[in-house]
Write a protein that holds these residues in place. Sequence first.
Motif, PDB file in Angstrom:
ATOM      1  N   SER A 193       0.907  -1.178  -0.177  1.00  0.00           N
ATOM      2  CA  SER A 193      -0.099   0.208  -0.268  1.00  0.00           C
ATOM      3  C   SER A 193       0.890   1.659  -0.097  1.00  0.00           C
ATOM      4  CB  SER A 193      -0.858  -0.027   1.427  1.00  0.00           C
ATOM      5  OG  SER A 193      -1.232   0.773   1.512  1.00  0.00           O
ATOM      6  N   LEU A 194       2.375   1.482   0.671  1.00  0.00           N
ATOM      7  CA  LEU A 194       2.284   2.990   0.802  1.00  0.00           C
ATOM      8  C   LEU A 194       3.632   2.626  -0.088  1.00  0.00           C
ATOM      9  CD1 LEU A 194       4.418   2.053   4.715  1.00  0.00           C
ATOM     10  CD2 LEU A 194       2.282   4.305   3.940  1.00  0.00           C
ATOM     11  N   LEU A 195       4.190   1.677  -0.596  1.00  0.00           N
ATOM     12  CA  LEU A 195       4.900   1.349  -2.519  1.00  0.00           C
ATOM     13  C   LEU A 195       3.933   2.003  -3.975  1.00  0.00           C
ATOM     14  CD1 LEU A 195       6.665  -1.387  -2.479  1.00  0.00           C
ATOM     15  CD2 LEU A 195       7.372   0.589  -1.772  1.00  0.00           C
ATOM     16  N   LYS A 196       2.814   1.442  -3.704  1.00  0.00           N
ATOM     17  CA  LYS A 196       1.747   1.668  -4.115  1.00  0.00           C
ATOM     18  C   LYS A 196       1.205   3.764  -4.149  1.00  0.00           C
ATOM     19  CE  LYS A 196      -0.243  -2.178  -5.490  1.00  0.00           C
ATOM     20  NZ  LYS A 196      -1.524  -3.021  -5.425  1.00  0.00           N
ATOM     21  N   ARG A 197       1.572   4.074  -3.071  1.00  0.00           N
ATOM     22  CA  ARG A 197       0.564   5.209  -2.453  1.00  0.00           C
ATOM     23  C   ARG A 197       2.096   6.363  -2.828  1.00  0.00           C
ATOM     24  NH1 ARG A 197       0.094   8.029   3.470  1.00  0.00           N
ATOM     25  NH2 ARG A 197      -0.067   9.616   2.557  1.00  0.00           N
ATOM     26  N   HIS A 198       3.460   5.824  -2.885  1.00  0.00           N
ATOM     27  CA  HIS A 198       4.840   7.061  -3.538  1.00  0.00           C
ATOM     28  C   HIS A 198       4.335   6.762  -4.596  1.00  0.00           C
ATOM     29  CE1 HIS A 198       7.913   8.727  -1.977  1.00  0.00           C
ATOM     30  NE2 HIS A 198       8.602   7.906  -3.318  1.00  0.00           N
ATOM     31  N   GLN A 199       4.321   5.909  -5.120  1.00  0.00           N
ATOM     32  CA  GLN A 199       4.722   5.826  -6.445  1.00  0.00           C
ATOM     33  C   GLN A 199       3.107   6.913  -7.615  1.00  0.00           C
ATOM     34  OE1 GLN A 199       3.095   2.061  -7.755  1.00  0.00           O
ATOM     35  NE2 GLN A 199       5.596   1.227  -6.875  1.00  0.00           N
ATOM     36  N   ASN A 200       2.059   7.079  -7.084  1.00  0.00           N
ATOM     37  CA  ASN A 200       1.170   7.746  -7.158  1.00  0.00           C
ATOM     38  C   ASN A 200       1.492   9.468  -7.121  1.00  0.00           C
ATOM     39  OD1 ASN A 200      -0.037   5.744  -9.019  1.00  0.00           O
ATOM     40  ND2 ASN A 200      -1.736   5.469  -6.380  1.00  0.00           N
ATOM     41  N   GLU A 201       1.759   9.659  -5.365  1.00  0.00           N
ATOM     42  CA  GLU A 201       2.329  10.973  -4.846  1.00  0.00           C
ATOM     43  C   GLU A 201       3.202  10.870  -3.889  1.00  0.00           C
ATOM     44  OE1 GLU A 201       0.157  13.703  -1.775  1.00  0.00           O
ATOM     45  OE2 GLU A 201      -1.268  12.124  -2.295  1.00  0.00           O
ATOM     46  N   PRO A 202       4.160  11.181  -4.197  1.00  0.00           N
ATOM     47  CA  PRO A 202       5.903  11.159  -3.417  1.00  0.00           C
ATOM     48  C   PRO A 202       5.262  11.492  -2.127  1.00  0.00           C
ATOM     49  CG  PRO A 202       6.277  11.216  -6.244  1.00  0.00           C
ATOM     50  CD  PRO A 202       4.953  11.209  -5.329  1.00  0.00           C
ATOM     51  N   PHE A 203       5.676  10.952  -1.092  1.00  0.00           N
ATOM     52  CA  PHE A 203       5.346  11.641   0.325  1.00  0.00           C
ATOM     53  C   PHE A 203       6.680  11.304   1.251  1.00  0.00           C
ATOM     54  CE2 PHE A 203       4.399   7.043   0.168  1.00  0.00           C
ATOM     55  CZ  PHE A 203       4.734   6.595   1.893  1.00  0.00           C
ATOM     56  N   LEU A 204       7.405  10.727   1.251  1.00  0.00           N
ATOM     57  CA  LEU A 204       8.656  10.556   1.858  1.00  0.00           C
ATOM     58  C   LEU A 204       9.154  11.967   2.098  1.00  0.00           C
ATOM     59  CD1 LEU A 204      10.495   7.869  -0.159  1.00  0.00           C
ATOM     60  CD2 LEU A 204       9.273   7.028   1.890  1.00  0.00           C
ATOM     61  N   LYS A 205       8.878  13.025   1.589  1.00  0.00           N
ATOM     62  CA  LYS A 205       9.838  14.032   2.381  1.00  0.00           C
ATOM     63  C   LYS A 205       9.029  15.281   3.201  1.00  0.00           C
ATOM     64  CE  LYS A 205      13.594  14.668  -1.480  1.00  0.00           C
ATOM     65  NZ  LYS A 205      14.037  15.364  -2.226  1.00  0.00           N
ATOM     66  N   GLN A 206       7.582  14.285   3.064  1.00  0.00           N
ATOM     67  CA  GLN A 206       6.722  15.253   4.139  1.00  0.00           C
ATOM     68  C   GLN A 206       6.263  13.975   5.574  1.00  0.00           C
ATOM     69  OE1 GLN A 206       3.718  14.652   0.130  1.00  0.00           O
ATOM     70  NE2 GLN A 206       2.400  15.450   2.524  1.00  0.00           N
ATOM     71  N   ILE A 207       7.122  12.987   5.526  1.00  0.00           N
ATOM     72  CA  ILE A 207       7.176  12.667   6.581  1.00  0.00           C
ATOM     73  C   ILE A 207       7.377  13.401   8.271  1.00  0.00           C
ATOM     74  CG2 ILE A 207       7.771   9.998   8.399  1.00  0.00           C
ATOM     75  CD1 ILE A 207       7.861   9.099   5.189  1.00  0.00           C
ATOM     76  N   ILE A 208       7.043  12.744   9.319  1.00  0.00           N
ATOM     77  CA  ILE A 208       7.357  13.718  10.316  1.00  0.00           C
ATOM     78  C   ILE A 208       7.123  12.587  11.534  1.00  0.00           C
ATOM     79  CG2 ILE A 208       6.225  15.393  12.454  1.00  0.00           C
ATOM     80  CD1 ILE A 208       7.797  16.495  10.369  1.00  0.00           C
ATOM     81  N   SER A 209       8.358  12.082  11.646  1.00  0.00           N
ATOM     82  CA  SER A 209       7.766  11.029  12.809  1.00  0.00           C
ATOM     83  C   SER A 209       8.197  11.696  14.343  1.00  0.00           C
ATOM     84  CB  SER A 209       8.835   9.236  12.794  1.00  0.00           C
ATOM     85  OG  SER A 209       9.087   9.659  10.847  1.00  0.00           O
ATOM     86  N   GLY A 210       7.496  10.005  15.392  1.00  0.00           N
ATOM     87  CA  GLY A 210       7.656  10.473  16.590  1.00  0.00           C
ATOM     88  C   GLY A 210       7.037   9.071  17.530  1.00  0.00           C
ATOM     89  N   ASP A 211       7.626   9.184  18.329  1.00  0.00           N
ATOM     90  CA  ASP A 211       7.283   8.102  19.696  1.00  0.00           C
ATOM     91  C   ASP A 211       7.541   9.019  20.423  1.00  0.00           C
ATOM     92  OD1 ASP A 211       9.995   8.581  19.999  1.00  0.00           O
ATOM     93  OD2 ASP A 211      10.411   7.098  19.406  1.00  0.00           O
ATOM     94  N   LEU A 212       6.853   7.648  21.455  1.00  0.00           N
ATOM     95  CA  LEU A 212       7.024   7.954  23.201  1.00  0.00           C
ATOM     96  C   LEU A 212       8.035   8.860  24.028  1.00  0.00           C
ATOM     97  CD1 LEU A 212       4.751   5.083  24.298  1.00  0.00           C
ATOM     98  CD2 LEU A 212       4.266   6.991  24.078  1.00  0.00           C
ATOM     99  N   LYS A 213       9.186   8.854  23.307  1.00  0.00           N
ATOM    100  CA  LYS A 213      10.472   9.984  23.848  1.00  0.00           C
ATOM    101  C   LYS A 213      10.055  11.293  23.638  1.00  0.00           C
ATOM    102  CE  LYS A 213      13.711   6.128  23.194  1.00  0.00           C
ATOM    103  NZ  LYS A 213      12.555   5.035  22.771  1.00  0.00           N
ATOM    104  N   TRP A 214       9.248  11.526  22.493  1.00  0.00           N
ATOM    105  CA  TRP A 214       8.594  13.056  22.179  1.00  0.00           C
ATOM    106  C   TRP A 214       9.709  13.213  22.080  1.00  0.00           C
ATOM    107  CZ3 TRP A 214       4.636  12.788  20.288  1.00  0.00           C
ATOM    108  CH2 TRP A 214       3.338  14.117  19.661  1.00  0.00           C
ATOM    109  N   ILE A 215      10.290  13.524  20.524  1.00  0.00           N
ATOM    110  CA  ILE A 215      11.059  14.056  19.305  1.00  0.00           C
ATOM    111  C   ILE A 215      10.716  14.081  18.379  1.00  0.00           C
ATOM    112  CG2 ILE A 215      12.960  14.343  18.421  1.00  0.00           C
ATOM    113  CD1 ILE A 215      14.658  13.030  21.497  1.00  0.00           C
TER     114      ILE A 215
END
Length: 179
Positions: free
Chosen positions: A27-49
């Motif tokens: 699903s993620l590969l197909k999505r990226h082929q249709n609309e590149p999104f990798l440079k839009q990613i913001i990551s977060g986790d419980l360390k809260w960064i």
Amino acid sequence: MVNKLNVWMPHELNKNNVMGRILATNSLLKRHQNEPFLKQIISGDLKWIVYNNKSIVYYELLPPNKPIDSNKHGSQLVKSMPAIDQKLLQLANRKGVTFHQNNVKQQVSLMTRQKLLQLGWDVLLRPKYNSDLAPSDYHLFRALQNNLNNKTFSSLDALKNHLDDFFAQKSQDFYERRT
């Protein structure tokens, strides 16, 4: 169970978990082929960064011995918005935020999903069961842990100043190439 970077993880995935990973990945590969999104990613986790592939966007020091719950997680998401607007204006205004998070209780709770919906953030699909460590676990947080080893701080302000310096010293190359 196997120990990966001091974190105990299930050694093998069952067939359902493998299929969930395959479906999410396709699903993620197909999505990226249709609309590149990798440079839009913001990551977060419980360390809260909260970070992207260029820098730390926002972090918060939590009070000692205070567990994080869905309410706190939601308030942290809201608090990170001004930093995203300021540091990533193009991302926040034109393309929108694509948020990547772990599958822990506080981050997949109904309250958190509603908050993400209110913020208009797109949340990356992740398999329900994911035994892998997040890239931040062995890259950013590993470097941070190594930096903090054997250090003591007289106050939260002293710790915050140290963290500010640590993050400021990391080049964009550190985040992009993870070196």
